[in-house]
Write a protein that holds these residues in place. Structure first.
Motif, mmCIF file in Angstrom:
data_model
loop_
_atom_site.group_PDB
_atom_site.id
_atom_site.type_symbol
_atom_site.label_atom_id
_atom_site.label_comp_id
_atom_site.label_asym_id
_atom_site.label_seq_id
_atom_site.Cartn_x
_atom_site.Cartn_y
_atom_site.Cartn_z
ATOM 1 N N ARG A 1 35.072 82.739 55.852
ATOM 2 C CA ARG A 1 34.299 81.623 56.387
ATOM 3 C C ARG A 1 34.679 80.304 55.707
ATOM 4 O O ARG A 1 34.790 80.232 54.489
ATOM 5 N N THR A 2 34.907 79.276 56.498
ATOM 6 C CA THR A 2 35.189 77.955 55.951
ATOM 7 C C THR A 2 33.906 77.345 55.394
ATOM 8 O O THR A 2 32.804 77.594 55.885
ATOM 9 N N THR A 3 34.043 76.515 54.365
ATOM 10 C CA THR A 3 32.902 75.888 53.718
ATOM 11 C C THR A 3 32.546 74.562 54.380
ATOM 12 O O THR A 3 33.303 74.041 55.209
ATOM 13 N N LYS A 4 31.435 74.012 53.975
ATOM 14 C CA LYS A 4 31.001 72.711 54.463
ATOM 15 C C LYS A 4 32.052 71.648 54.154
ATOM 16 O O LYS A 4 32.379 70.806 55.006
ATOM 17 N N GLU A 5 32.599 71.684 52.920
ATOM 18 C CA GLU A 5 33.591 70.699 52.512
ATOM 19 C C GLU A 5 34.886 70.842 53.321
ATOM 20 O O GLU A 5 35.491 69.841 53.722
ATOM 21 N N ALA B 1 37.030 78.371 66.555
ATOM 22 C CA ALA B 1 37.405 79.211 65.412
ATOM 23 C C ALA B 1 37.732 78.424 64.150
ATOM 24 O O ALA B 1 38.408 78.940 63.256
ATOM 25 N N LEU B 2 37.217 77.203 64.032
ATOM 26 C CA LEU B 2 37.358 76.488 62.767
ATOM 27 C C LEU B 2 36.350 76.973 61.731
ATOM 28 O O LEU B 2 36.296 76.434 60.624
ATOM 29 N N CYS C 1 35.126 72.111 56.329
ATOM 30 C CA CYS C 1 34.850 71.698 57.704
ATOM 31 C C CYS C 1 34.850 70.178 57.844
ATOM 32 O O CYS C 1 35.327 69.639 58.853
ATOM 33 N N GLU C 2 34.336 69.506 56.843
ATOM 34 C CA GLU C 2 34.365 68.041 56.864
ATOM 35 C C GLU C 2 35.807 67.540 56.870
ATOM 36 O O GLU C 2 36.163 66.633 57.638
ATOM 37 N N GLU C 3 36.648 68.138 56.035
ATOM 38 C CA GLU C 3 38.056 67.730 55.991
ATOM 39 C C GLU C 3 38.763 68.051 57.305
ATOM 40 O O GLU C 3 39.581 67.263 57.786
#
Length: 423
Positions: free
Chosen positions: A325-329, A293-294, A331-333
């Motif tokens: 929804r979480t973004t690519k940035e 669920a990240l 998710c990277e963090e």
């Protein structure tokens, strides 16, 4: 083994609410006159009454306060409360360690509740704790935190005895008597008042969108002789699991649902805190961490979602919760944070693994669903792998999603192997 005499601690500010606390004491004794009631005064000034067991100056002394009575009386309210909390925690802790109390109760407004709840939060889970409070009908998360404090709304202010307050206090007295007696019964039967089990305990984190996978893992573990504790990853759930780790109640962790870190990062409503993902690492117990669920941050009703998130993909999970929804940035963090917390805290990296489900981190993140986003997921996976590269913490990638039963059984089996490895 000899039976114990049931003892109940009553903590409060007797300089402002002595009559109410004496009434509480009388109702406890009316329920069972054999109970030992220990009145502990955490008020500003000393109250002289024969029923008071531990006086205010004793509590102040236990806090380590240096100075004369006039110095104490002149303390600002905030400093006074902190001092009395420190002293009461030590006093009550000593009583608990010596098996001299089997339950604790208090009455109070916001100040009294702050003192009592701070004391109770230091006591183990399953030890009986009850507060009758004027604030109990609102948000009590700051008082209860990740503990099992029971709160009862006083309905009226705790300022003078009237028929409503007396009825509430009577109920509270009966409740703490029953709770304390049940605790003593366990002590007499087991030698301790905690949950008794001969099985090894496993903590698993779960969210609605990871339920299918968690249930499959839980069933496998239960069928192989483990006691499984599932924690709803709503902030308090993650903190509760970490607390039970600190209390040495868990032998292994399947941290499948780490979504609380996303809320911590983006300001969602289900954030834990910066200590999340550290307890098992510091304790050196076997754990497998995943990324369940990240793909989402949790907010309240849709119209309460901050403006900066309004243009993202939103899902109304129910009238009270909206998923973003979480973004690519982001998710990277998140990947970097997971790796960093594990690296900084693991005392047994050989007993810690990170498993990545490459086909989706939640039921909404698989192909065809609303939060499906391979770019964001890949950024998450890459950050974890890159950050853990060169460490002793292994990363395992599986070509499946987090709710696949085969994934669940594999991860549960691997945790059991790590527990066996630890011995």
């Amino acid at each position: 083994m000899s039976s114990r005499r049931t003892s109940i601690a009553v903590v409060g500010t007797f300089d402002t609410k002595l009559d109410e606390f004496l009434y509480l004491r009388s109702q406890i004794l009316e329920d069972d006159s054999s109970i030992n009631v220990i009145l502990i005064d955490a008020g500003r000034s000393v109250v002289q009454h024969e029923a008071v067991t531990i006086k205010q100056d004793e509590v102040a002394k236990a806090s380590g306060f240096q100075g004369f009575e006039n110095d104490f009386m002149s303390l600002p309210r905030g400093d006074l409360v902190k001092t009395m909390i420190k002293g009461a925690v030590k006093v009550v802790g000593r009583l608990k360690d010596r098996d001299e109390i089997h339950g604790i109760i208090s009455l109070g407004g916001s100040g009294g509740t702050s003192i009592a709840s701070a004391v109770m939060r230091e006591l183990p889970v399953t030890f009986p704790k009850l507060i009758v409070s004027t604030v109990a009908s609102g948000d009590v998360s700051s008082y209860v935190a990740e503990t099992d404090i029971t709160m009862m709304y006083s309905v009226v202010d705790i300022a003078g005895l009237n028929e409503v307050l007396k009825a509430v206090v009577q109920t509270a007295a009966a409740a703490i008597v029953g709770m304390a007696k049940a605790y003593v019964k366990k002590l007499n039967n087991n030698g301790h008042g905690d949950i008794k089990t001969t099985k090894k305990g496993i903590g698993i984190t779960m969210f609605g969108v990871t339920t299918k996978g968690v249930n499959a893992a839980r069933k496998w573990l239960e069928s192989h002789g483990f006691e499984v504790y599932v924690f709803h990853a709503t902030g308090s759930g993650g903190r509760s699991m970490e607390r039970l780790v600190k209390e040495n109640r868990l032998h292994g962790i399947l941290d499948l649902t780490t979504t609380e870190l996303a809320d911590e990062l983006a300001g969602g409503v289900f954030s834990a805190d910066s200590s999340r993902l550290t307890a098992a690492a510091k304790a050196g117990i076997p754990q497998i961490v995943s990324v369940g669920a990240l793909d989402m941050v949790n907010f309240g009703p849709k119209d309460a979602v901050p403006k900066k998130f309004q243009e993202r993909r939103l899902i109304e999970h129910n009238p009270s919760i909206t998923l973003v929804r979480t973004t690519k940035e982001e998710c990277e963090e998140l990947g970097n944070r997971i790796a960093q917390r594990l690296k900084e805290n693991c005392i047994r990296p050989d007993l810690t693994e990170v498993w990545l489900p490459l086909r989706g981190v939640s039921a909404l993140d698989i192909e065809g669903q609303a939060f499906y986003d391979t770019l964001a997921d890949n950024a998450l996976f890459k950050a974890i792998k890159t950050s853990l590269d060169g460490s002793e913490i292994s990363v395992k990638e599986l070509d499946t999603d987090i709710n696949d039963p085969s994934w669940s059984e594999s991860i549960a089996k691997r945790l059991s192997e790590l527990i066996e490895l630890k011995g």
